[in-house]
Design a protein around this motif. Structure first.
Motif, short mmCIF file in Angstrom:
data_model
loop_
_atom_site.label_atom_id
_atom_site.label_comp_id
_atom_site.label_asym_id
_atom_site.label_seq_id
_atom_site.Cartn_x
_atom_site.Cartn_y
_atom_site.Cartn_z
N PRO A 1 -14.88 0.89 -0.86
CA PRO A 1 -13.65 0.44 -0.19
C PRO A 1 -13.12 1.41 0.85
N VAL A 2 -13.29 2.71 0.64
CA VAL A 2 -12.78 3.68 1.61
C VAL A 2 -13.64 3.68 2.87
N ARG A 3 -14.95 3.80 2.70
CA ARG A 3 -15.83 3.81 3.88
C ARG A 3 -15.75 2.50 4.65
N THR A 4 -15.72 1.38 3.93
CA THR A 4 -15.66 0.09 4.60
C THR A 4 -14.35 -0.06 5.37
N PHE A 5 -13.26 0.41 4.78
CA PHE A 5 -11.96 0.33 5.45
C PHE A 5 -11.95 1.16 6.72
N LEU A 6 -12.49 2.38 6.66
CA LEU A 6 -12.51 3.21 7.86
C LEU A 6 -13.39 2.59 8.95
N LEU A 7 -14.49 1.96 8.57
CA LEU A 7 -15.40 1.39 9.55
C LEU A 7 -14.87 0.09 10.14
N ASN A 8 -14.29 -0.76 9.31
CA ASN A 8 -13.90 -2.11 9.74
C ASN A 8 -12.41 -2.30 9.93
N GLY A 9 -11.62 -1.36 9.45
CA GLY A 9 -10.19 -1.62 9.36
C GLY A 9 -9.36 -0.90 10.39
N THR A 10 -8.07 -1.00 10.20
CA THR A 10 -7.09 -0.39 11.08
C THR A 10 -5.84 -0.11 10.27
N ALA A 11 -5.05 0.87 10.72
CA ALA A 11 -3.81 1.18 10.01
C ALA A 11 -2.80 0.04 10.09
N ARG A 12 -3.04 -0.95 10.96
CA ARG A 12 -2.15 -2.11 10.98
C ARG A 12 -2.21 -2.92 9.69
N GLN A 13 -3.17 -2.60 8.83
CA GLN A 13 -3.25 -3.26 7.53
C GLN A 13 -2.30 -2.65 6.51
N ALA A 14 -1.53 -1.65 6.91
CA ALA A 14 -0.52 -1.08 6.01
C ALA A 14 0.52 -2.14 5.67
N THR A 15 0.80 -2.31 4.40
CA THR A 15 1.80 -3.30 3.97
C THR A 15 3.03 -2.64 3.37
N ASP A 16 2.83 -1.54 2.65
CA ASP A 16 3.94 -0.90 1.93
C ASP A 16 3.74 0.60 1.92
N SER A 17 4.86 1.32 1.94
CA SER A 17 4.79 2.76 1.74
C SER A 17 6.07 3.23 1.10
N VAL A 18 5.97 4.37 0.41
CA VAL A 18 7.14 5.05 -0.12
C VAL A 18 7.04 6.53 0.23
N VAL A 19 8.16 7.14 0.49
CA VAL A 19 8.24 8.57 0.74
C VAL A 19 9.26 9.13 -0.24
N ALA A 20 8.82 10.12 -1.03
CA ALA A 20 9.66 10.66 -2.10
C ALA A 20 10.18 9.53 -2.99
N GLY A 21 9.31 8.54 -3.20
CA GLY A 21 9.62 7.43 -4.09
C GLY A 21 10.49 6.35 -3.51
N ARG A 22 10.95 6.52 -2.25
CA ARG A 22 11.84 5.53 -1.65
C ARG A 22 11.09 4.66 -0.65
N PRO A 23 11.32 3.34 -0.67
CA PRO A 23 10.58 2.46 0.24
C PRO A 23 10.86 2.76 1.70
N VAL A 24 9.78 2.82 2.49
CA VAL A 24 9.87 2.97 3.94
C VAL A 24 9.33 1.72 4.62
N LEU A 25 8.15 1.29 4.19
CA LEU A 25 7.52 0.07 4.69
C LEU A 25 7.47 -0.92 3.54
N VAL A 26 8.00 -2.12 3.77
CA VAL A 26 8.07 -3.14 2.73
C VAL A 26 7.54 -4.46 3.30
N ASP A 27 6.43 -4.92 2.76
CA ASP A 27 5.83 -6.18 3.25
C ASP A 27 5.67 -6.17 4.77
#
Length: 502
Positions: free
Chosen positions: A413-439
């Motif tokens: 999954p990691v190699r395939t994502f780097l080869l075929n993917g893009t960071a635009r596939q980011a859906t969610d993130s948290v920083v210090a446990g707090r939501p930054v990117l949501v859906d």
């Protein structure tokens, strides 16, 4: 508050390195990870099943674009048009000005930080063009940027850029640096004041750093004072150096030293120094084309190299080589430097540039680039609680969706994502446990309105290049379209067929 994420793939941390956990769970309490494994049996206050996703440590971008993009213009410029991308010497002397108001610069900062969040970056150190300012970055602008960063929730390492000189083009087309030492001293005072401002804020997500501009734009006094202040305050320094042959020539003409020798002379070489790009070491074909000790010098000093493969490629450059730097013991971390702030694309580009540099397909495995984007960045920042998903680490996480048929079939999954993917596939993130990117959205931000406003400001930025050009060439001359505009009524266009039919 205790929160749980479930996902098909989790890039966890185990035995000193990353390890892939299938059908995994990550649980954090407040800002710290408390569990990583297949099944958490305890109670939680909130949870999210992210399905066919890859959860990674939050990406660390240490040369992160904090501007509306300029590389979309200058990466296409030929030698003649390229003269118009720098200040002309008469613009420096007679006409320099701020293209944007402080309020407009704040919009640009928000636009840039939102872009970082949308691309899965959780920790950043900013870089912005000073071409569009009357000098560099004033204190007030960074105060406003810190406020915006706190609102969005990113982890920032901030400081105003400062310099004693600016790159200019002379009437004969040659490159030089024009100096205004008082502006350099004022910028340094702003940098000190900003360190004090962040110390007073006492926000764990904001850290003060020193961000002097390019090495050729700094006097020896300013280099020495930067090194002294960094030691006194115990702060990081990031300085663009070893990034091009023009820089090398300018430094040698002014100081009689190479950029690396100049850094060493003034006490800047050390584990608190981050150098973006760092491509023109002695191994570069335009320098000596062979190892004469530069990498050993960098490694012995503990310097971190901020590798920006995407931007290097656009300017026809690359490290010589990722494998050699790593083998020398240099800490490699990553930056985007230009738009898009997509470290996934950057890692893919880096993997393949390394193959060309070394002439071997295993020169830089994907996992080495993932380590640079996570663990390498954490080492550069002196933070062993970042860049990893493990109990006790900060809850800085990002999830990338892998469920689209356009992602292709999956091997690793990691190699395939780097080869075929893009960071635009980011859906969610948290920083210090707090939501930054949501859906795929940044809460509280009107993305449509921000996009429109940024486009308006970019158009003004583009037009301003003509003011700085010696010949006052129009922006459409400096930046011609890829293809000529369609002209209605010209044969070959739309209209009645030769027979007068339809």
């Amino acid at each position: 508050m205790r929160t749980r994420w479930r996902a098909r793939h989790v890039l966890a941390h185990q035995d000193g390195g990353h390890a892939l956990l299938t059908d995994g769970e990550v649980v954090w309490e407040d800002d710290v990870v408390v569990y990583v494994g297949p099944r958490y049996e305890g109670p939680v206050d909130a949870e999210r099943d992210l399905g066919e996703s890859l959860v990674m440590p939050g990406l660390i971008d240490l040369d992160a674009l904090a501007d509306v993009d300029h590389l979309v213009l200058d990466s296409w410029a030929g030698p003649e048009r390229g003269r118009g991308l720098q200040w002309s010497s008469d613009y420096f002397t007679d006409r320099r000005r701020d293209v944007f108001t402080p309020e407009e610069r704040a919009v640009i900062r928000e636009y840039a930080l939102v872009q970082l969040a949308l691309h899965g970056i959780t920790t950043y150190m900013p870089i912005a063009s000073e071409v569009h300012s009357s000098w560099a970055e004033p204190y007030e602008e960074l105060v406003e940027m810190a406020r915006i960063s706190r609102r969005i929730g990113l982890r920032g390492h901030l400081g105003p850029a400062y310099r004693s000189g600016v790159n200019v083009v002379r009437p004969d087309g040659s490159r030089d640096v024009a100096f205004d030492e008082e502006r350099g001293r004022a910028g340094f005072r702003d940098a000190v004041r900003f360190l004090d401002h962040l110390a007073a804020l006492d926000d764990p997500l904001l850290t003060g750093v020193l961000l002097p501009c390019r090495i050729e734009t700094l006097t020896e006094d300013l280099l020495r004072e930067t090194a002294d202040l960094a030691r006194e305050r115990g702060v990081l320094v990031r300085l663009h150096a070893l990034q091009g042959l023009v820089e090398r020539d300018l430094v040698q003409r002014r100081h009689g030293l190479t950029p690396l020798q100049l850094l060493e002379k003034h006490g800047l070489l050390g584990p608190n120094l981050l150098i973006p790009h760092t491509v023109t070491t002695d191994r570069h074909p335009g320098v000596h084309g062979e190892d004469r000790g530069d990498l050993a010098t960098l490694a012995a000093a503990g310097v971190s190299v901020v590798h920006c493969p995407g931007t290097s490629l656009r300017y026809g450059e690359m490290l010589h080589s990722f494998r050699a730097y790593r083998a020398a013991g240099i800490n490699l971390c990553l930056g985007t430097d230009s738009f898009p702030p997509d470290l996934i694309r950057g890692m893919d580009v880096g993997v393949h540039l390394a193959k060309i540099a070394d002439g071997r397909s295993d020169a830089a495995p994907a996992e080495h680039y993932v380590e640079a984007a996570t663990l390498g960045g954490a080492r550069a920042l002196g933070r062993d609680d970042l860049g990893r998903i493990a109990p006790g680490a900060q809850a800085d996480l990002v999830a990338f969706a892998l469920d689209d048929i356009r992602d292709g079939v999956q091997d690793d999954p990691v190699r395939t994502f780097l080869l075929n993917g893009t960071a635009r596939q980011a859906t969610d993130s948290v920083v210090a446990g707090r939501p930054v990117l949501v859906d795929r959205t940044v809460p509280g931000v009107d993305l449509g309105a921000l996009r429109s406003r940024a486009q308006e400001l970019f158009e003004r930025m583009r037009e301003a290049y003509g003011e700085r050009d010696f010949e006052r060439r129009d922006a459409d001359v400096l930046f011609p379209p890829a293809f000529p505009a369609f002209r209605d009524g010209v044969p070959g266009g739309f209209g009645p067929s030769p027979r007068g039919e339809g």
